[in-house]
Design a protein around this motif. Structure first.
Motif, short mmCIF file in Angstrom:
data_model
loop_
_atom_site.label_atom_id
_atom_site.label_comp_id
_atom_site.label_asym_id
_atom_site.label_seq_id
_atom_site.Cartn_x
_atom_site.Cartn_y
_atom_site.Cartn_z
N PRO A 1 39.30 43.32 18.55
CA PRO A 1 39.17 42.27 19.57
C PRO A 1 37.77 42.23 20.21
CG PRO A 1 41.27 43.37 19.79
CD PRO A 1 40.50 44.15 18.77
N ILE A 2 37.30 41.01 20.42
CA ILE A 2 36.01 40.80 21.07
C ILE A 2 36.17 40.07 22.41
CG2 ILE A 2 34.66 40.80 18.94
CD1 ILE A 2 34.80 37.74 18.97
N LEU A 3 37.34 39.50 22.68
CA LEU A 3 37.56 38.71 23.88
C LEU A 3 38.74 39.28 24.66
CD1 LEU A 3 36.70 36.09 25.44
CD2 LEU A 3 38.50 34.90 24.14
N ALA A 4 38.50 39.63 25.94
CA ALA A 4 39.53 40.24 26.78
C ALA A 4 39.78 39.39 28.01
CB ALA A 4 39.11 41.65 27.19
N LEU A 5 40.85 39.71 28.72
CA LEU A 5 41.26 38.94 29.89
C LEU A 5 40.16 38.87 30.95
CD1 LEU A 5 43.43 37.41 31.50
CD2 LEU A 5 44.32 39.62 32.25
N ALA A 6 39.45 39.97 31.17
CA ALA A 6 38.41 40.00 32.20
C ALA A 6 37.28 39.01 31.92
CB ALA A 6 37.84 41.41 32.32
N ASP A 7 37.14 38.60 30.66
CA ASP A 7 36.05 37.69 30.29
C ASP A 7 36.37 36.23 30.59
OD1 ASP A 7 34.61 39.84 29.09
OD2 ASP A 7 35.79 39.61 27.25
N VAL A 8 37.64 35.90 30.74
CA VAL A 8 38.09 34.51 30.71
C VAL A 8 38.45 34.02 32.11
CG1 VAL A 8 39.83 32.95 29.75
CG2 VAL A 8 38.95 34.83 28.36
N GLN A 9 37.94 32.84 32.47
CA GLN A 9 38.25 32.30 33.78
C GLN A 9 39.65 31.69 33.79
OE1 GLN A 9 35.62 29.11 34.90
NE2 GLN A 9 36.60 27.62 33.56
N PRO A 10 40.32 31.69 34.95
CA PRO A 10 41.63 31.03 35.06
C PRO A 10 41.53 29.57 34.63
CG PRO A 10 41.20 32.35 37.01
CD PRO A 10 39.92 32.33 36.23
N GLY A 11 42.54 29.13 33.92
CA GLY A 11 42.58 27.73 33.49
C GLY A 11 41.94 27.44 32.16
N ALA A 12 41.37 28.46 31.53
CA ALA A 12 40.71 28.23 30.24
C ALA A 12 41.75 28.02 29.13
CB ALA A 12 39.81 29.41 29.89
N HIS A 13 41.34 27.29 28.13
CA HIS A 13 42.14 27.15 26.91
C HIS A 13 41.39 27.82 25.76
CE1 HIS A 13 44.42 25.73 23.56
NE2 HIS A 13 43.35 25.16 23.05
N ILE A 14 42.14 28.55 24.92
CA ILE A 14 41.54 29.30 23.81
C ILE A 14 42.16 28.85 22.49
CG2 ILE A 14 41.18 31.59 22.81
CD1 ILE A 14 41.60 32.66 25.75
N ASN A 15 41.33 28.52 21.53
CA ASN A 15 41.75 28.32 20.15
C ASN A 15 41.41 29.58 19.37
OD1 ASN A 15 42.52 25.46 20.38
ND2 ASN A 15 40.33 25.10 20.67
N SER A 16 42.43 30.33 18.97
CA SER A 16 42.25 31.59 18.26
C SER A 16 42.36 31.31 16.76
CB SER A 16 43.32 32.59 18.71
OG SER A 16 43.26 33.77 17.94
N VAL A 17 41.22 31.37 16.07
CA VAL A 17 41.13 30.82 14.72
C VAL A 17 40.71 31.84 13.67
CG1 VAL A 17 39.95 29.07 13.31
CG2 VAL A 17 40.55 28.56 15.68
N GLY A 18 39.85 32.79 14.03
CA GLY A 18 39.19 33.62 13.03
C GLY A 18 40.11 34.49 12.20
N SER A 19 41.15 35.04 12.81
CA SER A 19 42.08 35.90 12.08
C SER A 19 43.24 35.06 11.56
CB SER A 19 42.62 37.01 12.98
OG SER A 19 43.64 37.73 12.31
N ILE B 1 41.33 38.74 19.76
CA ILE B 1 41.71 38.66 21.17
C ILE B 1 42.47 39.91 21.58
CG2 ILE B 1 43.11 37.35 22.82
CD1 ILE B 1 42.41 34.86 21.26
N ALA B 2 42.10 40.46 22.74
CA ALA B 2 42.69 41.71 23.23
C ALA B 2 44.12 41.50 23.72
CB ALA B 2 41.83 42.28 24.35
N ASN B 3 44.86 42.61 23.73
CA ASN B 3 46.27 42.57 24.11
C ASN B 3 46.49 42.01 25.51
OD1 ASN B 3 46.82 43.74 21.65
ND2 ASN B 3 47.16 45.80 22.48
N ASP B 4 45.62 42.39 26.46
CA ASP B 4 45.85 41.94 27.84
C ASP B 4 45.70 40.44 27.99
OD1 ASP B 4 43.07 41.88 27.56
OD2 ASP B 4 42.67 42.86 29.48
N LEU B 5 44.82 39.85 27.21
CA LEU B 5 44.64 38.40 27.26
C LEU B 5 45.83 37.69 26.62
CD1 LEU B 5 43.06 35.87 27.86
CD2 LEU B 5 41.59 36.35 25.89
#
Length: 327
Positions: A207-225, A233-237
């Motif tokens: 994982p390269i992206l964790a919950l602490a990195d992301v602002q509230p209200g963001a939308h994420i398209n998880s595509v690479g895997s 994407i990290a477990n906490d996110l």
């Protein structure tokens, strides 16, 4: 008599499969999937040497075309200036069962994946002007930048990748070819800072992206895997998000980020609230609050290839493009 078989190459696919058309096709295809109007097994992946893979994805649109995508995945090709995903989409017409088209699968995959993310973004991201963060600078990163601008007014793009030089080159291309304000970021945290929409398009094993990195209200398209194993994407996110699959059965079996969070005891199967086709169909709420983080998990699906491929086939046949071969 043998049926004519239309062979459609990459240049014609690029010409015939526009983003706006493809976004609409993806909405329709994913609604059909969620309604049970398609048939498809899980993709079959064979591991090859040196981290490469070979995959077969068969499926059918009930009452419509059926066929398969046959594809190789060679991640090292990117450094050589070649497509990492190479293959063909084979289409059959439903009346007689005859094969009618062989279509370049690299460009179909590239455009339909980004178009599906754009459709999901339109349904799940907060409305209005948006800042876009793209993690990665490969083919999918470029296609996502090109596609997302069709569903949201983009105020700026930030790009991160392991090579600072290539990230800068990518941001320059976005500025010059898409006319968007873009910059390369030195790390993931700064790339996604203030981002309303985040697209992860990397081959990251961990994982390269964790919950602490992301602002509230963001939308994420998880595509690479696109399989169990590598995860961006990290477990906490994952645990903190409203998590929506392209295809629930597929993500339960092959969605790495979800499976990792489940193995860690942070989520169970109910954490997948549904499929994006249900959101498109109005039977499932997408975003339920401005501060909610939404994740669209994209594994890619054969019905997307069939829908995009059939559109390309019909357009090519009408415009006299492609090469006809006897069969």
């Amino acid at each position: 008599m043998s049926a004519p078989l239309l062979v459609i190459g990459a240049e014609d696919v690029e010409r015939l499969l526009g983003y706006e058309d493809c976004i609409a096709l993806m909405r329709k295809a994913m609604k059909a999937l969620a309604r049970g109007e398609t048939r498809q097994p899980l993709r079959n992946i064979i591991d090859l040497q040196a981290g490469n893979a070979f995959g077969v994805m068969p499926g059918a649109m009930l009452g419509g075309t059926f066929g398969a995508k046959i594809v190789s995945v060679y991640p090292g090709n990117f450094a050589l200036g070649k497509h990492s995903h190479q293959g063909i989409v084979v289409l059959f017409e439903p009346e007689s069962g005859a094969p009618v088209a062989i279509i370049d699968g690299s460009i179909v995959t590239a455009i339909r994946t980004a178009a599906a993310s754009a459709a999901a973004t339109e349904a799940l991201a907060r409305p209005g002007p948006s800042r876009l963060a793209i993690l990665g600078y490969g083919e999918q990163a470029w296609r996502h930048a090109a596609a997302i601008r069709h569903v949201r007014p983009i105020t700026g793009v930030s790009v991160w990748g392991r090579s600072a030089e290539q990230a800068e080159q990518f941001s320059l291309r976005v500025r010059e070819e898409l006319g968007l304000d873009a910059e390369a970021a030195p790390d993931v945290a700064r790339a996604v800072r203030g981002a309303d929409i985040i697209c992860t398009t990397t081959p990251a094993a961990e994982p390269i992206l964790a919950l602490a990195d992301v602002q509230p209200g963001a939308h994420i398209n998880s595509v690479g895997s696109s399989r169990a194993g590598p995860a961006e994407i990290a477990n906490d996110l994952v645990a903190a998000s409203r998590f929506i699959a392209d295809y629930r059965v597929g993500v339960l079996a092959q969605g790495a980020e979800f499976l990792n969070a489940k193995s860690a005891g942070l989520v169970d199967d109910a954490h997948i609230v549904g499929e994006i086709g249900e959101v498109f169909d109005g039977t499932l709420a997408g975003r339920t609050g401005d501060a909610e983080i939404t994740i669209y998990k994209s594994l890619g699906h054969i019905v997307q290839d069939l829908a995009a491929g059939w559109h390309v086939f019909e357009q090519a046949r009408a415009k006299g493009l492609g090469t006809t071969a006897p069969f």
